[in-house]
Enzyme design. Structure first.
Site, short mmCIF file in Angstrom:
data_model
loop_
_atom_site.label_atom_id
_atom_site.label_comp_id
_atom_site.label_asym_id
_atom_site.label_seq_id
_atom_site.Cartn_x
_atom_site.Cartn_y
_atom_site.Cartn_z
N HIS A 52 -5.11 -2.88 2.70
CA HIS A 52 -4.88 -2.74 4.15
C HIS A 52 -3.76 -1.74 4.47
O HIS A 52 -4.00 -0.75 5.17
CB HIS A 52 -4.61 -4.11 4.78
CG HIS A 52 -4.05 -4.06 6.16
ND1 HIS A 52 -4.76 -3.55 7.23
CD2 HIS A 52 -2.84 -4.42 6.65
CE1 HIS A 52 -4.00 -3.62 8.32
NE2 HIS A 52 -2.83 -4.14 7.98
N GLU A 86 6.91 -8.87 7.12
CA GLU A 86 6.22 -9.95 7.81
C GLU A 86 5.53 -10.91 6.81
O GLU A 86 5.61 -12.11 6.96
CB GLU A 86 5.18 -9.35 8.77
CG GLU A 86 4.38 -10.34 9.58
CD GLU A 86 5.16 -10.96 10.73
OE1 GLU A 86 6.33 -10.59 10.90
OE2 GLU A 86 4.60 -11.82 11.41
N ASP A 87 4.88 -10.35 5.81
CA ASP A 87 3.99 -11.17 4.97
C ASP A 87 4.46 -11.39 3.54
O ASP A 87 3.73 -12.00 2.75
CB ASP A 87 2.59 -10.52 4.93
CG ASP A 87 1.89 -10.61 6.29
OD1 ASP A 87 2.29 -11.47 7.09
OD2 ASP A 87 0.97 -9.83 6.53
MN MN Z 1 -1.08 -4.88 9.18
#
Ligand code: MN
Length: 746
Positions: free
Chosen positions: A66, A94-95
């Site tokens: 991604h 974020e992840d």
């Molecule tokens: Mn993204």
């Protein structure tokens, strides 16, 4: 987003796919930006693979694919290596457990700053999807970021998520597609990224309205061959004529995109069989003169449809769009539209950042504010032209598109747009008038703050209300929005009106008694008639009018009972007059003694900014609806230009009947501040000076001053200026007193 952690190791096929995609990325950067350093991209890719290792997308592919695809979109936009590295890292904070600090340490502050911006946007929950709200969210997104690359990465991120949307649950598909149409496609449009916008719209359209999408797709496919054949013949005819007239131009023709056809169908209520409406022909020339030459040429080949000729070159659209438009009739009665523009105009229309500025077809004309924004956009377009590297400006550009607005949230995620420097009170009134009127406090980002706190972009504001709480006049000193200001004023006015009605009723009663005319005999019809005579709706308005001093009670009485005030003489002047009533309602005991020359029955009150006392030079000021404010002549507000000179009126102190008996005289509360040594017995000695004079002390307040100094505030009842000066001189004689000041405000 779209993450799922699994323990399975990446397969060889996955690794192969990643490696190949990365090679495409490198090749694209090399082609578009040959001088860019690829090492930071390599480093970011390694970091991305390491930290997203084991994570999968909903499609089952490795997550790292991604950010890699996002970076590829950015590379295709010809963005710089910094932006591409940030793109590769955009989901890392974020992840994954990676912190912004680590990004900064490894890749530098600029990359970290951009990644932070993307993360910040990611965290916002957009609650509402109504149209106006969408516009606000778009504005807020632009206002929140300080580097335009943040928005570009966000758009690339959304583009890849849309391309892979099929792997998600239907509800998620709907929500994401809707948001794409509402927020991200228009954002791309505004930034002039026509290509990204088109793809986002067509991808989202499929999910938002699958039936409509399929219908249009089928119809377009069915007509494609016929349409393309028609366009090819137009193209050939046009080329011939251009060559014949020696005009350098290229012809661009295509079948319109599905979503724009859909919009056109919705808007114009035509059916999809009218295939020629689906065709777009564009002629792009080298010079402006050639545009008009081509324009004439086309009209010599095909007959123009009256009313469809538009010259957006002479009169550019507010968004800087320039082109000539005409619709002509071809063989077989087929109509088609042609747009003619120069290469420069084409670039502004298709690619220029923010060239499509807030323009809505048939929308309202540009305001002065929009004009300012447009000036900014023009400047950018200029920069873009001057730069050898057209993307260079992206790296340095700071966005401050809406310097006069601030974007805040309700706890539920609704965006509230307010003027810059707005406060929680503005916010409360933006939510609802009742919330504003009863607001007692506010939490900003979970913390209690004073009501006059200035709000900042992204603040989450929670208003605390209490039933029965009422607006304060003080709020007018700090609110910024006209809505809050008007609502507060309206409330205060309404409230004053109630008091004015009360005063008016009392004045009328008194006047009736004075002339021995019982009001009990006056019927409702008489009241109504008198009110109508004054051009008022009803008797209540008339009573309010008396209270506000617009007309006298005697006048009204004479209308209610004609002749009542002329046949019987009024009682002697010693009867308490209007000012007594005024005093009772507005001031508290003993503070009247003001008369207004020639206006015996206006509402009169001492202005709170200066609280004049007997003996001071005074001046009256006719306020709107509140009677006459009496100021000290020295009051800065009177000097202020805001006070219109034609509303000033001469006033004087009423004569005192019993000057000889000082303790019966009216007095006024006056505040005196004493700066003195901070020593024992100081306060007692000062208090004695005042009491020995026979003066009442209403309040005493002591504060520690600087060092060995103390500050004491007295509120005393002073009869007049002479009395006050005597008291102040007395205080000055107390040993240790350094300075004595009168405070105009209480
Ligand atoms: Mn993204």
């Amino acid at each position: 987003m779209v993450t799922a952690h699994t323990a399975t190791a990446s397969s060889d096929a996955d690794n192969q796919h990643l490696a190949e995609t990365f090679q495409v990325l490198l090749a694209t950067v090399r082609r578009n930006r040959p001088s860019d350093d690829l090492s930071i991209i390599q480093q970011a890719y390694d970091f991305c693979r390491e930290h997203h290792a084991g994570q999968k997308r909903a499609s089952g592919e490795p997550f790292a694919l991604h950010p890699l695809e996002v970076a590829l979109v950015l590379a295709e936009m010809k963005l710089d290596a910094t932006a591409i590295a940030a793109g590769l890292l955009h989901d890392a904070v974020e992840d994954t457990p990676v912190t912004s600090r680590e990004i900064s340490d490894t890749f530098g502050e600029q990359v970290a700053h951009i990644v932070d911006g993307v993360t910040k946007i990611e965290k916002i929950q957009f609650a509402n999807r109504e149209d106006r709200q969408a516009e606000n969210v778009r504005k807020m997104l632009l206002a929140m970021v300080s580097d335009v690359r943040v928005v570009l990465i966000k758009l690339a991120d959304r583009l890849h998520n849309m391309r892979t949307l099929e792997h998600l649950q239907p509800e998620r598909q709907q929500a994401i597609a809707r948001e794409t149409l509402d927020i991200y496609a228009p954002l791309a449009h505004r930034l002039g990224m026509g290509k990204v916008r088109s793809e986002l719209e067509d991808l989202a359209f499929r999910y938002v309205d699958p039936y409509g999408y399929e219908q249009i797709r089928t119809a377009v496919e069915a007509n494609r061959q016929q349409g393309e054949q028609f366009l090819r013949s137009i193209d050939a005819t046009l080329k011939e004529h251009l060559a014949e007239h020696n005009i350098q131009a290229r012809i661009d023709w295509r079948i319109k995109r599905l979503y724009s056809i859909y919009q056109k169908l919705q808007h114009q209520r035509i059916t999809v069989d009218q295939v020629y409406d689906l065709l777009a022909v564009r002629v792009i020339t080298q010079t402006v003169q050639d545009c008009y030459a081509v324009f004439g040429l086309i009209h010599s080949i095909w007959r123009p449809i009256p009313g469809r000729i538009k010259d957006f070159i002479a009169m550019p659209r507010p968004n800087l769009y320039q082109s000539l438009h005409t619709t002509v009739m071809a063989e077989g009665g087929h109509q088609f539209e042609v747009q003619i523009r120069t290469e420069d105009m084409h670039r502004v229309a298709e690619e220029g950042i923010a060239a499509h500025w807030k323009y809505k077809a048939g929308g309202s004309p540009v305001s002065a504010k929009d004009e300012q924004r447009l000036a900014w956009v023009r400047q950018i377009v200029e920069w873009q032209r001057d730069m050898t590297d057209p993307n260079e400006f992206l790296s340095t550009l700071k966005i401050d598109l809406y310097p006069e607005e601030v974007y805040t949230f309700t706890p539920k995620g609704k965006v509230v747009v307010l003027p810059k420097e707005s406060t929680p009170v503005d916010f409360a009134y933006a939510i609802h008038t009742e919330v504003g009127n009863t607001c007692t406090g506010a939490k900003v980002n979970g913390r209690m703050v004073p009501l006059k706190t200035r709000l900042r972009n992204g603040d989450i504001v929670e208003i605390i209300t209490q039933n029965g709480h009422t607006p304060s006049r003080d709020w007018l000193t700090f609110v910024r929005s006209s809505r809050a200001r008007n609502k507060i004023k309206h409330w205060l006015h309404e409230h004053q009106r109630e008091r004015a009605i009360e005063i008016g009723r009392k004045l009328l009663d008194r006047e009736a008694r004075k002339f021995k005319t019982p009001l009990s005999q006056v019927g409702e019809a008489e009241y109504q008639k008198a009110a109508t005579d004054y051009g008022l709706a009803d008797a209540v308005d008339m009573l309010a009018g008396i209270g506000f001093g617009k007309f006298s009670a005697r006048q009204v009485l004479n209308r209610l009972v004609p002749g009542s005030t002329s046949t019987q003489p009024p009682e002697p002047e010693t009867t308490p007059g209007m000012s007594d009533t005024v005093r009772r309602v507005y001031f508290g005991k003993g503070s009247d003694s003001l008369t207004v020359e020639g206006q015996n029955d206006l509402l009169v009150y001492r202005a709170r900014c200066c609280n004049p006392i007997r003996g001071e030079e005074i001046i009256g000021y006719v306020t709107r609806g509140k009677g006459v404010a009496v100021h000290a002549r020295s009051c800065p507000n009177v000097q202020n230009l805001l006070y219109e000179s034609d509303r000033r009126i001469a006033v004087e102190w009423a004569s005192m009947q019993d000057d000889s008996k000082p303790d019966q005289r009216s007095t006024y509360p006056v505040k005196i501040t004493v700066f003195c040594d901070d020593r024992a017995g100081m306060l007692r000695e000062m208090t004695a000076v005042i009491s020995d004079d026979g003066t009442n002390i209403r309040a005493v307040d002591t504060k520690a001053g600087t060092g060995a100094e103390a500050v004491v505030e007295f509120v005393v009842d002073a009869a007049d200026l002479g009395h006050l000066i005597r008291l102040m001189n007395g205080l000055r004689r107390v040993p240790g007193v350094r300075e004595v000041q009168r405070q105009q405000k209480l």
